[in-house]
Design a protein around this motif. Structure first.
Motif, mmCIF file in Angstrom:
data_model
loop_
_atom_site.group_PDB
_atom_site.id
_atom_site.type_symbol
_atom_site.label_atom_id
_atom_site.label_comp_id
_atom_site.label_asym_id
_atom_site.label_seq_id
_atom_site.Cartn_x
_atom_site.Cartn_y
_atom_site.Cartn_z
ATOM 1 N N LEU A 19 -44.413 -13.605 -26.981
ATOM 2 C CA LEU A 19 -43.434 -13.917 -28.015
ATOM 3 C C LEU A 19 -42.210 -14.590 -27.419
ATOM 4 N N GLU A 20 -41.788 -14.132 -26.247
ATOM 5 C CA GLU A 20 -40.633 -14.749 -25.588
ATOM 6 C C GLU A 20 -40.944 -16.171 -25.141
ATOM 7 N N PHE A 21 -42.170 -16.419 -24.704
ATOM 8 C CA PHE A 21 -42.567 -17.796 -24.396
ATOM 9 C C PHE A 21 -42.379 -18.690 -25.623
ATOM 10 N N ILE A 22 -42.827 -18.221 -26.777
ATOM 11 C CA ILE A 22 -42.694 -19.024 -27.998
ATOM 12 C C ILE A 22 -41.221 -19.260 -28.314
ATOM 13 N N ARG A 23 -40.416 -18.201 -28.240
ATOM 14 C CA ARG A 23 -38.974 -18.334 -28.525
ATOM 15 C C ARG A 23 -38.322 -19.395 -27.639
ATOM 16 N N GLN A 24 -38.624 -19.327 -26.341
ATOM 17 C CA GLN A 24 -37.963 -20.246 -25.419
ATOM 18 C C GLN A 24 -38.532 -21.660 -25.492
ATOM 19 N N LEU A 25 -39.813 -21.784 -25.758
ATOM 20 C CA LEU A 25 -40.409 -23.120 -25.868
ATOM 21 C C LEU A 25 -39.780 -23.913 -27.014
ATOM 22 N N VAL A 26 -39.597 -23.269 -28.161
ATOM 23 C CA VAL A 26 -39.038 -24.014 -29.302
ATOM 24 C C VAL A 26 -37.554 -24.308 -29.114
ATOM 25 N N ALA A 27 -36.896 -23.590 -28.190
ATOM 26 C CA ALA A 27 -35.467 -23.787 -27.960
ATOM 27 C C ALA A 27 -35.176 -24.792 -26.847
ATOM 28 N N LEU A 28 -36.205 -25.282 -26.173
ATOM 29 C CA LEU A 28 -35.991 -26.246 -25.096
ATOM 30 C C LEU A 28 -35.365 -27.529 -25.631
ATOM 31 N N PRO A 29 -34.518 -28.190 -24.840
ATOM 32 C CA PRO A 29 -33.948 -29.469 -25.274
ATOM 33 C C PRO A 29 -35.030 -30.495 -25.603
#
Length: 255
Positions: A19-29
């Motif tokens: 879930l954290e991977f998904i959160r951070q992937l969508v927040a990448l520049p």
């Protein structure tokens, strides 16, 4: 964060590291155009569904890594999503570590050991095999055969599966988990050698001891810290780390 890929698939995406991977992937520049979040029961994955509602790039699909029919249907859904551009990055994150009476030889149980191998070893290998045509498609569109995250398979493993580290520091516990992670590291090594000529990068990542349901509340790292490090390492995928067990801090570990 330098990671820049068109498409990513993460297994075990309903909680913890996934879930954290998904959160951070969508927040990448430079967020991926397509983030496929695979989990056993999408209907009950409330936090994941909330992310999907806020980000049209996130597609939630059903995938139980122990079920061949789920792997087949997940492949067909992913194939429809990625089209002729293929799948750039597969993160085999789904895993299991049951607290089975200390997990030593005196209390080892066949069904517990087998369950860990089904989830931690057979599952990710079968998923990698099934999705390989899509990853090969992405690899064929790279400008060179240089190994990088544009066509990559990442196995989320553990330093607990390192025979070298276990010889120095290990105790007779978690036999079921340690054996399975050692086996998945071997699978990673063999895949990396077989797929190198196709320009596909393969390695194992040790995410550290993380405060998840699996790692427990006393672990060293937060989910955010671990995944930041993991994504940084994936973004720097290169020949030197191909076929290696690498930590979230970028250290090449013995295996």
């Amino acid at each position: 964060m330098a990671l820049s890929v068109r498409s990513v698939l993460v297994t075990g995406a309903s909680r913890g590291l996934g879930l954290e991977f998904i959160r951070q992937l969508v927040a990448l520049p430079s967020a991926p155009e397509l983030v496929i979040a695979a989990c056993r029961d999408p209907a009950s994955a409330a936090n994941l569904q909330d992310i999907a509602k806020s980000h049209s790039s996130v597609k939630v699909i059903k995938l139980d890594v122990e079920k061949d029919e789920d792997i087949e249907s997940a492949f067909k859904e992913t194939q429809a999503f990625v089209g002729e551009k293929g799948l750039n990055l597969l993160i085999n994150n789904a895993g299991l570590n049951e607290k089975a009476d200390g997990g030593g030889i005196y209390k080892a149980a066949r069904e517990v050991i087998q369950r860990h191998f089904d989830v931690n070893v057979t599952g990710p290998i079968m998923i990698s095999q099934k999705f390989l045509p899509l990853i090969e498609m992405a690899a064929s569109q790279k400008n060179s055969k240089e190994l990088n995250s544009q066509a990559a398979i990442i196995m989320i493993s553990s330093a607990m599966g390192s025979q070298g580290i276990t010889f120095k520091e290990g105790r007779g516990i978690s036999l079921h988990y340690k054996c399975s992670k050692s086996a998945v590291n071997m699978g990673m090594i063999l895949m990396s050698r077989e797929l190198q000529d196709a320009g596909i990068f393969v390695n194992s990542l040790h995410p550290g001891w993380v405060r998840t349901d699996m790692g427990g509340p006393n672990a060293d790292l937060t989910l955010e810290e671990s995944v930041v490090g993991c994504l940084k390492e994936i973004s720097s995928a290169r020949e030197e780390t191909n076929g290696k067990l690498v930590s979230w801090k970028g250290e090449i570990l013995p295996y």
